[in-house]
Design a protein around this motif. Sequence first.
Motif, PDB file in Angstrom:
ATOM      1  N   GLN A 138       0.859  -1.180   0.000  1.00  0.00           N
ATOM      2  CA  GLN A 138       0.000   0.000   0.000  1.00  0.00           C
ATOM      3  C   GLN A 138       0.894   1.227   0.000  1.00  0.00           C
ATOM      4  O   GLN A 138       1.514   1.551   1.017  1.00  0.00           O
ATOM      5  CB  GLN A 138      -0.913   0.011   1.224  1.00  0.00           C
ATOM      6  N   GLY A 139       1.021   1.901  -1.146  1.00  0.00           N
ATOM      7  CA  GLY A 139       1.877   3.080  -1.221  1.00  0.00           C
ATOM      8  C   GLY A 139       3.331   2.748  -1.021  1.00  0.00           C
ATOM      9  O   GLY A 139       4.067   3.483  -0.364  1.00  0.00           O
ATOM     10  N   ALA A 140       3.800   1.619  -1.597  1.00  0.00           N
ATOM     11  CA  ALA A 140       5.164   1.165  -1.379  1.00  0.00           C
ATOM     12  C   ALA A 140       5.754   0.648  -2.677  1.00  0.00           C
ATOM     13  O   ALA A 140       5.050   0.429  -3.667  1.00  0.00           O
ATOM     14  CB  ALA A 140       5.191   0.075  -0.315  1.00  0.00           C
ATOM     15  N   SER A 141       7.059   0.435  -2.664  1.00  0.00           N
ATOM     16  CA  SER A 141       7.756  -0.205  -3.767  1.00  0.00           C
ATOM     17  C   SER A 141       8.214  -1.590  -3.323  1.00  0.00           C
ATOM     18  O   SER A 141       8.268  -1.895  -2.127  1.00  0.00           O
ATOM     19  CB  SER A 141       8.967   0.628  -4.205  1.00  0.00           C
ATOM     20  N   ALA A 142       8.559  -2.435  -4.312  1.00  0.00           N
ATOM     21  CA  ALA A 142       9.025  -3.775  -3.976  1.00  0.00           C
ATOM     22  C   ALA A 142       9.907  -4.323  -5.077  1.00  0.00           C
ATOM     23  O   ALA A 142       9.717  -4.029  -6.259  1.00  0.00           O
ATOM     24  CB  ALA A 142       7.844  -4.706  -3.741  1.00  0.00           C
ATOM     25  N   VAL A 143      10.880  -5.138  -4.665  1.00  0.00           N
ATOM     26  CA  VAL A 143      11.678  -5.947  -5.577  1.00  0.00           C
ATOM     27  C   VAL A 143      11.554  -7.386  -5.082  1.00  0.00           C
ATOM     28  O   VAL A 143      12.047  -7.728  -3.996  1.00  0.00           O
ATOM     29  CB  VAL A 143      13.150  -5.504  -5.607  1.00  0.00           C
ATOM     30  N   ILE A 144      10.865  -8.215  -5.859  1.00  0.00           N
ATOM     31  CA  ILE A 144      10.571  -9.595  -5.467  1.00  0.00           C
ATOM     32  C   ILE A 144      11.188 -10.504  -6.524  1.00  0.00           C
ATOM     33  O   ILE A 144      10.745 -10.554  -7.670  1.00  0.00           O
ATOM     34  CB  ILE A 144       9.051  -9.831  -5.361  1.00  0.00           C
ATOM     35  N   VAL A 145      12.258 -11.218  -6.145  1.00  0.00           N
ATOM     36  CA  VAL A 145      13.053 -11.974  -7.111  1.00  0.00           C
ATOM     37  C   VAL A 145      13.213 -13.416  -6.633  1.00  0.00           C
ATOM     38  O   VAL A 145      13.570 -13.667  -5.479  1.00  0.00           O
ATOM     39  CB  VAL A 145      14.439 -11.325  -7.307  1.00  0.00           C
ATOM     40  N   ASN A 174      -1.696  -2.167  -4.253  1.00  0.00           N
ATOM     41  CA  ASN A 174      -2.827  -1.280  -4.051  1.00  0.00           C
ATOM     42  C   ASN A 174      -2.535   0.153  -4.470  1.00  0.00           C
ATOM     43  O   ASN A 174      -1.399   0.507  -4.825  1.00  0.00           O
ATOM     44  CB  ASN A 174      -3.268  -1.331  -2.581  1.00  0.00           C
ATOM     45  N   THR A 175      -3.552   0.981  -4.395  1.00  0.00           N
ATOM     46  CA  THR A 175      -3.471   2.381  -4.805  1.00  0.00           C
ATOM     47  C   THR A 175      -2.302   3.086  -4.124  1.00  0.00           C
ATOM     48  O   THR A 175      -2.092   2.949  -2.918  1.00  0.00           O
ATOM     49  CB  THR A 175      -4.772   3.110  -4.445  1.00  0.00           C
ATOM     50  N   GLY A 176      -1.529   3.837  -4.929  1.00  0.00           N
ATOM     51  CA  GLY A 176      -0.427   4.627  -4.379  1.00  0.00           C
ATOM     52  C   GLY A 176       0.901   3.909  -4.363  1.00  0.00           C
ATOM     53  O   GLY A 176       1.914   4.495  -3.974  1.00  0.00           O
ATOM     54  N   SER A 177       0.926   2.613  -4.758  1.00  0.00           N
ATOM     55  CA  SER A 177       2.197   1.905  -4.799  1.00  0.00           C
ATOM     56  C   SER A 177       3.059   2.439  -5.936  1.00  0.00           C
ATOM     57  O   SER A 177       2.552   2.914  -6.956  1.00  0.00           O
ATOM     58  CB  SER A 177       1.962   0.409  -4.968  1.00  0.00           C
ATOM     59  N   PHE A 178       4.372   2.343  -5.786  1.00  0.00           N
ATOM     60  CA  PHE A 178       5.307   2.934  -6.731  1.00  0.00           C
ATOM     61  C   PHE A 178       5.975   1.837  -7.563  1.00  0.00           C
ATOM     62  O   PHE A 178       5.306   0.992  -8.133  1.00  0.00           O
ATOM     63  CB  PHE A 178       6.308   3.820  -5.983  1.00  0.00           C
ATOM     64  N   ASP A 179       7.271   1.797  -7.645  1.00  0.00           N
ATOM     65  CA  ASP A 179       7.966   0.830  -8.499  1.00  0.00           C
ATOM     66  C   ASP A 179       7.885  -0.562  -7.900  1.00  0.00           C
ATOM     67  O   ASP A 179       8.297  -0.780  -6.741  1.00  0.00           O
ATOM     68  CB  ASP A 179       9.421   1.240  -8.655  1.00  0.00           C
ATOM     69  N   VAL A 180       7.376  -1.497  -8.679  1.00  0.00           N
ATOM     70  CA  VAL A 180       7.285  -2.881  -8.235  1.00  0.00           C
ATOM     71  C   VAL A 180       7.911  -3.771  -9.312  1.00  0.00           C
ATOM     72  O   VAL A 180       7.460  -3.791 -10.458  1.00  0.00           O
ATOM     73  CB  VAL A 180       5.827  -3.308  -7.981  1.00  0.00           C
TER      74      VAL A 180
END
Length: 269
Positions: A231-238, A257-263
């Motif tokens: 929620q309003g966050a970024s993530a790197v999932i590898v 969800n809404t407001g998330s950035f670079d995923v």
Amino acid sequence: IDGFTIGWTSNTGIDVSHGGSPTILNCIIEECDDNGIDISGSPTIENCIIRNCSAGGIFGGGIEIHSNWPDAVITNCTIEHCSAQYGAGIYLHSSASAIITSCTLKDGIAGDEGGGLYSDVGTLSLTLDDCTFLDNTAGRSAGGMGFTGNSPTLNNCTFTNNSCTANGGGMWFNAGSEPTLNNCTFANNTAGSNGGGIYTEDSAGACTLNLNSCSIQSNTAGLDGGGVSLQGASAVIVNCAFDANSSSYFGGGVAINTGSFDVLIEDNL
């Protein structure tokens, strides 16, 4: 201190104060009503059992680590059946730091957040290797582990059967945190709202979740993100495996969800 049983007191089991750096080995600390171990120093704690302890105030039923002290080293300890509003097993204040290795935090009960562990904003450093979070609960969020405004590293840790009524059955974090999780497992954790395994939120978009070679399986959310909810966050999932996670609404595996950035989601199963 080696081989003592300490407890059945309305006070603290062991109080490490004024920058002390004792070595505490092979001890049982139990039934203490104002923290099992209260730390304002740099102790080494090994092969200890801390159980049935509560926080006399709000923080850290098992262990409370205060601000402005360098690494507490906690190795091969079991912290069980402890309670607090925040961080039933372990609580770290701002500007504290700890290295926690091969420890089990289980059956903790947090009235608010952090059934196993909670780390407050501005914690200097926190590293967990080969630790287990089992059967912890929180009255609001962060059934297993919670933190705000800091960036711990977790290697080969397991979160199993942790639960909370709101967000983050296994783990919850916010406020610019950037955790790195390597080879960790989240299994059978439950959140009443979002993020059965992991939940992160940040209205400023400053949080980043880094998941490397992790297993996210059989976690459940009452709303969104059975495995992971952003929620309003970024993530790197590898190179992670998502299996048999479920949610009542969106994202059985991952909800963005809404407001998330670079995923970035890459090479996952």
